[in-house]
Structures are given as C-alpha cells and as structure tokens.
Motif scaffolding. Structure first.
Motif, PDB file in Angstrom:
ATOM      1  N   ILE A 181     -19.551 -21.032  -5.184  1.00  0.00           N
ATOM      2  CA  ILE A 181     -18.153 -20.594  -5.242  1.00  0.00           C
ATOM      3  C   ILE A 181     -17.273 -21.735  -5.737  1.00  0.00           C
ATOM      4  CG2 ILE A 181     -16.195 -19.798  -3.867  1.00  0.00           C
ATOM      5  CD1 ILE A 181     -18.126 -18.252  -2.154  1.00  0.00           C
ATOM      6  N   GLU A 182     -17.538 -22.952  -5.277  1.00  0.00           N
ATOM      7  CA  GLU A 182     -16.820 -24.121  -5.785  1.00  0.00           C
ATOM      8  C   GLU A 182     -17.038 -24.265  -7.292  1.00  0.00           C
ATOM      9  OE1 GLU A 182     -15.392 -28.253  -6.378  1.00  0.00           O
ATOM     10  OE2 GLU A 182     -14.734 -26.482  -5.282  1.00  0.00           O
ATOM     11  N   GLY A 450     -10.257 -21.945   2.258  1.00  0.00           N
ATOM     12  CA  GLY A 450     -10.157 -21.886   3.700  1.00  0.00           C
ATOM     13  C   GLY A 450     -11.047 -22.940   4.353  1.00  0.00           C
ATOM     14  N   ASP A 451     -10.948 -23.054   5.674  1.00  0.00           N
ATOM     15  CA  ASP A 451     -11.684 -24.092   6.394  1.00  0.00           C
ATOM     16  C   ASP A 451     -13.194 -23.954   6.229  1.00  0.00           C
ATOM     17  OD1 ASP A 451      -9.313 -25.161   7.256  1.00  0.00           O
ATOM     18  OD2 ASP A 451      -9.338 -24.130   9.213  1.00  0.00           O
ATOM     19  N   ALA A 452     -13.693 -22.734   6.221  1.00  0.00           N
ATOM     20  CA  ALA A 452     -15.144 -22.531   6.133  1.00  0.00           C
ATOM     21  C   ALA A 452     -15.698 -23.050   4.820  1.00  0.00           C
ATOM     22  CB  ALA A 452     -15.486 -21.052   6.309  1.00  0.00           C
ATOM     23  N   LEU A 453     -15.003 -22.800   3.722  1.00  0.00           N
ATOM     24  CA  LEU A 453     -15.485 -23.262   2.430  1.00  0.00           C
ATOM     25  C   LEU A 453     -15.330 -24.775   2.300  1.00  0.00           C
ATOM     26  CD1 LEU A 453     -16.735 -22.626  -0.251  1.00  0.00           C
ATOM     27  CD2 LEU A 453     -14.482 -21.997  -1.145  1.00  0.00           C
ATOM     28  N   LEU A 454     -14.225 -25.315   2.793  1.00  0.00           N
ATOM     29  CA  LEU A 454     -14.031 -26.765   2.746  1.00  0.00           C
ATOM     30  C   LEU A 454     -15.137 -27.482   3.522  1.00  0.00           C
ATOM     31  CD1 LEU A 454     -10.154 -26.986   3.190  1.00  0.00           C
ATOM     32  CD2 LEU A 454     -11.464 -27.549   1.124  1.00  0.00           C
ATOM     33  N   ALA A 456     -18.211 -26.241   4.226  1.00  0.00           N
ATOM     34  CA  ALA A 456     -19.500 -26.042   3.555  1.00  0.00           C
ATOM     35  C   ALA A 456     -19.603 -26.872   2.286  1.00  0.00           C
ATOM     36  CB  ALA A 456     -19.679 -24.555   3.217  1.00  0.00           C
ATOM     37  N   ARG A 457     -18.482 -27.069   1.606  1.00  0.00           N
ATOM     38  CA  ARG A 457     -18.491 -27.843   0.365  1.00  0.00           C
ATOM     39  C   ARG A 457     -18.704 -29.317   0.631  1.00  0.00           C
ATOM     40  NH1 ARG A 457     -13.140 -28.844  -3.198  1.00  0.00           N
ATOM     41  NH2 ARG A 457     -12.717 -30.043  -1.329  1.00  0.00           N
ATOM     42  N   GLY A 458     -18.137 -29.815   1.716  1.00  0.00           N
ATOM     43  CA  GLY A 458     -18.274 -31.224   2.048  1.00  0.00           C
ATOM     44  C   GLY A 458     -17.693 -32.109   0.974  1.00  0.00           C
ATOM     45  N   ASP A 459     -18.457 -33.129   0.573  1.00  0.00           N
ATOM     46  CA  ASP A 459     -17.991 -34.068  -0.445  1.00  0.00           C
ATOM     47  C   ASP A 459     -18.274 -33.607  -1.868  1.00  0.00           C
ATOM     48  OD1 ASP A 459     -17.085 -35.810   1.527  1.00  0.00           O
ATOM     49  OD2 ASP A 459     -19.016 -36.849   1.658  1.00  0.00           O
ATOM     50  N   GLY A 590     -13.486 -16.864   5.638  1.00  0.00           N
ATOM     51  CA  GLY A 590     -12.997 -18.232   5.801  1.00  0.00           C
ATOM     52  C   GLY A 590     -13.066 -19.052   4.528  1.00  0.00           C
ATOM     53  N   TRP A 591     -13.427 -18.395   3.413  1.00  0.00           N
ATOM     54  CA  TRP A 591     -13.544 -19.140   2.159  1.00  0.00           C
ATOM     55  C   TRP A 591     -12.182 -19.401   1.522  1.00  0.00           C
ATOM     56  CZ3 TRP A 591     -18.042 -15.581   0.203  1.00  0.00           C
ATOM     57  CH2 TRP A 591     -19.240 -15.982   0.838  1.00  0.00           C
TER      58      TRP A 591
END
Length: 632
Positions: A181-182, A450-454, A456-459, A590-591
């Motif tokens: 998604i990122e 959203g918080d969930a995607l942030l 999961a994406r991490g760095d 949450g994405w």
C-alpha cells in the motif's frame, strides 16, 4: 499470446491435482480463448490458455519435446525462432511443429539456461526437464510478459500470468501487504519487487529460476541487464543510420504472424514511427487504430488521421466519451492489484477497437524510456547541472526552505508550481528524481495514513528501493541513472503492465518493437546531447524520423492519453469521493485517517485544491481490495 499457470513441489514430491491447475488456467481464459491444456506428473503441473498467433493448429500446449524429455508452457513470441530453428536442426534437433514453442524446448536441451540470451522476443515460460527433474522458469529482458509466484502450503510454488490465476488455487492466502500500500500510494501501481498480497512475488524482468525437488526455493538469477556506462563514438549521421536500421529490424521482426496484424496510432512520435516503418515493410495497407475524446482539448485524432493519410493506412477511429468512470470495477478486475494510471481506461478502449479488426497490434511503448522522451528527463538534466555547481549544504538550506514554504498551487500556471522542483534541488539526484516520479510525496502520504499503516510500514519508504536502483545503476550521469530506473522500475510496473492487461483482457496481442533489446542497448550508449538537445527529448530518434514524418508530428508538445480526473471528482464522482472517507476497507482497517480523507475530498470538490489523482488512487485501491477479498 497466452496465459500460463502451474504448481511445483520443491520440498517433497507430491501429486498435483490437475483440477487445481485447470481452475488456475480457467481464471486466465481471456488471455487464451483459442485453446486450453493441463499436464501433470509427480510433483509438477503445468497449465496453458492459448491465443493462436503462429502455427495456428499445430502448437498446442503444454508441449512435449520430440524425445519426450521436456515439457513447456509458454506465453509470448520468439521473433527469431526461425533462425534458431534452422541452427538447431543443423545440429540434429527434430521438430514436429512450425511454431516457436518447440524451438524453446530444443534450445533448452542444447544450451540449458544459456538459451535465454539467444531468444529475441517477449516471453515467460515454465519448462520441466524430466531427466534433471528441474523446473526452469524465465522472464524476458524488459518484462513485457508477467509472472506471479506464490508459496503455497505443503512446500509448493504456484505461478501464473496474472494474480487471479493464483487466487483460483483454494490454498492461496489473501492477506494484504501493507508495504505494498505504501508502494502503491507513492507510484500509483505496485512495483515488481512486491505484490499486493503477502507471500506473492513477481519474477523480475530479465531473471530466471531453476527449481529442484527436495531443495529450498532459489533466488531469481539475473540473465540480462542494460548498461549506460559506454558512450558511442563517431559521427551523429552514422548513429542515425544505425538507429534507423535497428528500428526497422524491431518493427519487421514483429510483423510475423499467421493472423491479422495492425498498429495503435495516437499521432505521437512513437506510434507514428512504428506505422511509418510498418508501411515501408508491408505490401498492403497497414491497419491502424485510434481513439479520440469528445473533449477537443484532449483529442488527438486529427494528428493520427494526418499520419494515417500520409501512409494510406486502413484507418479506424472511434470517439469515446471522456466520462469512462463506469469502467472502474472492470479495470479493478482486469488488473487485480490496485492500478491508478488513469490512461488504462483509454488504452482499454483502443485495444477493444483494434480487436475488432486484428489479433496482433504493434505499439509505440518504450521509446521514451530508451531515448529520454519524458519531460522529467529534461528537468533531471537541468537539475543535475544545478547540483553540480551548488554545494549540497547550500542547496539543502536554500532550496529546502523555499520548497517547504512554497504553496502547493495546483490552480497556478505551470511556471509558478515550483514546489516539487525546489524540493528536488535540495536533495540528491536520486531523491529528486524519485520525488518527480512519485504521485504523492512522503509528507503527503504520512498525512493520510492511519496508525495501523504507519506502524506496519515502520522505517520503510517506497522511494528507498527506487533510489538504491539509481545509485547502483551501471551509469555515468544523472540522466543515465534516471533512464535506467525507468527501464527497470517504471516500465515493467506501469507501462507494460497497462498494455499487457488491457490487451489480454480483450484477447489482443500487443507487441512493442521499440523495446527490441538491441534498440534499448543502443540507446543506452548515446551521448547525452543526442538524447536531449535544447528542449527536445528523444532528439536522435526525432532527427532520424524526419525523412518519414512531418515536423508538426515530431516536434509538437507531448500529450498522451488524458483522463479528466479533476472534473470527475467535482462532478459525477463527487459522491464517490465522499464515500471513500467512510470506506471500511480504507478507514476501519486503520490504514487511513477518516478526517484526512474527508478534507481531501471536500477541498477538491470545493475547488480549493486539485486532489483528483489522489482520489483516483484511493478509489482504485478500494475497488481492488473489494476484488481481492476471499468472498469476492
């Protein structure tokens, strides 16, 4: 052109249910409406759907070698198969058919994996060697043809020409990869280094895999690359003559077919060049197909008609409504993965028109990447000149501050929309080019997530692999690195994916003569001033084609297919824009932040900003996620 699918047990040899392979190929029926076949043996199963182009009755697949020691399923065309066939026959190979598929089998048996460098064409194939008990899968140099791979429970690898082929397997998991998604929100497509579903990958362009029973899955091996490290010497006139020769070879080699053949014609440099060279080589009128729009400002049919009249083609054109948003669900189904290049809509239309008259159509894809034809290439050259003069510290401080302060003035004339350029100048050449190509910057993406995607994406940042690709490129200049990344990243991920899926959706084979690998390798050696001169990209190609095409065709402003996204989301799709903000697939996961999506939609609808492309991205993501759900 065809669709392939299969299953290979790499851990332990287990029976393969032919019905599962058949279900996978059935999902690809649109790619091959003329025939189907399945073959299984202990630990392996191969399936095929056929669109008959060459040797219409004599080359069914899966195909076994004459000695029964190898079996293949193949998607694509090998343009030099007759030359290879003669060479192999002189060395003792026996042939029972007149097509190119059997030539690959004989080439494998003589040369093993080294056969790939001898194949001139677009292809993906899976070949099982019975004696070695190995599966050999390979993809063409530039990634014209796709192949999806998935690890299945029980130590098996599934593969298919499209993701829907894998999803037809009952053991296939459908868990969304948040990193995809990122990637998608950055580029508008899911690049070849990732897939929208976890546990799924794509065989990279110019790579192969050799799999054995009882051994772990190997990493793909690269068998072809293009280098920008050399520079051609001598006279420009000589290079122009060589370019014309290579273009002629690329076109004529792709005119071999046992079915009606034609060309897409937009009236731009690339498609017009292809039609000109087809007309030169043909003893009959070339069939050309164009579409136009009911909005004069984005309609190019007059230019296409001018070229058609010049070469007396059998020309077909159709005017379509610019309001094609009714095809949203169909596009999501065709592409499987989210795909936000809105030119997919008109590309599908021209494929439909072409299929009414021909089975094979030549396109102009690839010349912009090979010969530096995009506007961003010109900007990259100029920005690199500025970077060479100004110290990095000064650029970062001055241009970085200006870029952050500069408003995102979507409403302003183009010269005043300098925000991206200023921010690019503050960064390295790699970062600046990634910013120019990305649809959404890191800052804008972060404001939507959203918080969930942030979490999961991490760095991870989607620009990282792109910038690394540029840094590692076999290249000498910033333009070299940009073109290399375009050929390796943008071309297979966006341009070739769009052409493959839309053409195959209607049972049409599209061929790309300007992506002949010898042309691409030649283009990589050109001095920079023969790629970009003044404000003109593709300079040598345009100069070379002056003997065929009028000045106003060669040097008019590049246009391409245009889809009025901004108008759609302020008009008939305004309710869709608002609905995105309440989508459970986007928000409840949450994405994405609901409030951020509401602001995005309302600011666009009220005309405060142009968020049309972003809204289209989100809409296509939401529709694709619906399509990918197990219940779909």
């Amino acid at each position: 052109m065809c669709g392939i699918a299969g299953i290979f047990h790499y851990e332990t040899v287990k029976p393969v249910d032919p019905k599962r392979v058949e279900a996978m190929t059935l999902a690809l029926a649109h790619r091959g409406p003329d025939g189907a076949g399945v073959w299984t043996a202990p630990g392996v199963g191969l399936g095929h759907r056929r669109l008959s182009i060459i040797d219409l009755e004599g080359s069914p697949q899966p195909m076994h070698s004459a000695d029964g020691r190898a079996t293949i399923v193949f998607n694509g065309e090998i343009y030099n198969y007759r030359t290879l066939r003669r060479q192999l026959a002189q060395d003792g190979a026996k042939f029972r058919t007149e097509g190119d598929t059997e030539t690959i089998l004989a080439a494998w048996q003589k040369w093993g994996p080294d056969c790939l460098s001898r194949l001139d064409g677009m292809f993906v194939f899976a070949l099982y060697d019975h004696d070695r008990r190995q599966l050999f899968i390979a993809r063409d140099r530039l990634g014209v043809k796709p192949l999806y791979l998935a690890q299945l429970p029980g130590g098996a690898l599934g593969f298919a020409s499209e993701l829907k082929g894998l999803m037809a397997h009952p053991m296939m998991r459908r868990e969304i990869d948040p990193l995809a998604i990122e990637d998608y929100m950055t580029w508008g497509y899911v690049p070849d280094h990732r897939a929208i579903l976890k546990n799924v990958t794509k065989l990279p362009a110019g790579h192969f895999m050799l799999l054995d029973h009882g051994r772990p899955l190997p990493q793909p091996k690269q068998w072809w690359d293009v280098s920008f490290e050399g520079r051609a010497k001598g006279k420009t006139a000589d290079r122009s003559a060589e370019l014309l020769h290579l273009m002629r070879e690329g076109v004529t080699s792709r005119m071999v077919a046992d079915v009606p053949l034609g060309a897409f014609l937009s009236g731009g440099v690339d498609s017009s060049s292809v039609v000109a060279l087809m007309s030169e080589a043909s003893n009959r009128a070339v069939t050309s197909c164009s579409i136009g729009f009911d909005v004069e400002s984005v309609d190019e049919t007059a230019h296409a008609r001018q070229v058609a009249e010049l070469f007396a083609t059998d020309h077909h054109e159709r005017i379509v409504s610019s309001d094609q948003f009714g095809e949203i669900d169909r596009i999501a189904s065709i592409f499987d993965e989210p795909f936000a290049d809105a030119s997919a809509l008109p590309t599908l239309r021209v494929c439909e028109l072409a299929r009414e008259h021909v089975t094979v159509a030549l396109s102009g894809d690839g010349a912009d990447e090979a010969f530096a034809g995009y506007r961003r290439h010109l900007f990259q050259v100029r920005e690199e000149q500025a970077r060479a003069v100004l110290p990095a510290g000064l650029r970062g401080a001055v241009f970085g501050a200006l870029g952050k302060a500069w408003p995102k003035a979507d409403w302003a004339p183009r010269p005043l929309r300098a925000k991206t350029t200023l921010l690019s100048l503050a960064e390295s050449g790699e970062s600046g080019y990634a910013r120019a190509l990305a649809i959404l910057s890191p800052e804008l993406r972060e404001g939507l997530y959203g918080d969930a995607l942030l979490k999961a994406r991490g760095d991870y940042c989607a620009e990282q692999p792109f910038e690394q690709l540029m840094r590692d490129a076999p290249a000498r200049s910033g333009l070299d690195r940009a073109q290399y990344a375009d050929l390796k990243f943008w071309l297979p991920g966006d341009i070739l994916t769009k052409t493959d899926r839309t053409s195959m959706a209607v049972g049409l084979e599209a061929r790309e003569p300007l992506l002949d690998h010898r042309l691409v390798e030649f283009g990589a050696t050109l001095p920079q001033r023969e790629r970009i001169r003044g404000n003109d990209g593709k300079w040598l190609m345009k100069h070379t084609m002056e003997r065929y095409l009028p000045h106003d065709i060669l040097y008019r402003k590049k246009q391409g297919f245009v889809t009025p996204l901004a108008q759609w989301f302020r008009g008939p799709l305004a309710d869709e824009a608002r609905r995105i903000a309440s989508s459970s697939l986007l928000v409840d996961s949450g994405w994405f932040q609901r409030n951020a999506l509401v602001r995005l939609a309302e600011n666009h609808i009220e005309g405060r900003s142009d968020n049309g492309r972003t809204l289209w991205q989100l809409l296509m993501l939401e529709r694709s996620l619906r399509h990918l759900r197990p219940s779909a």
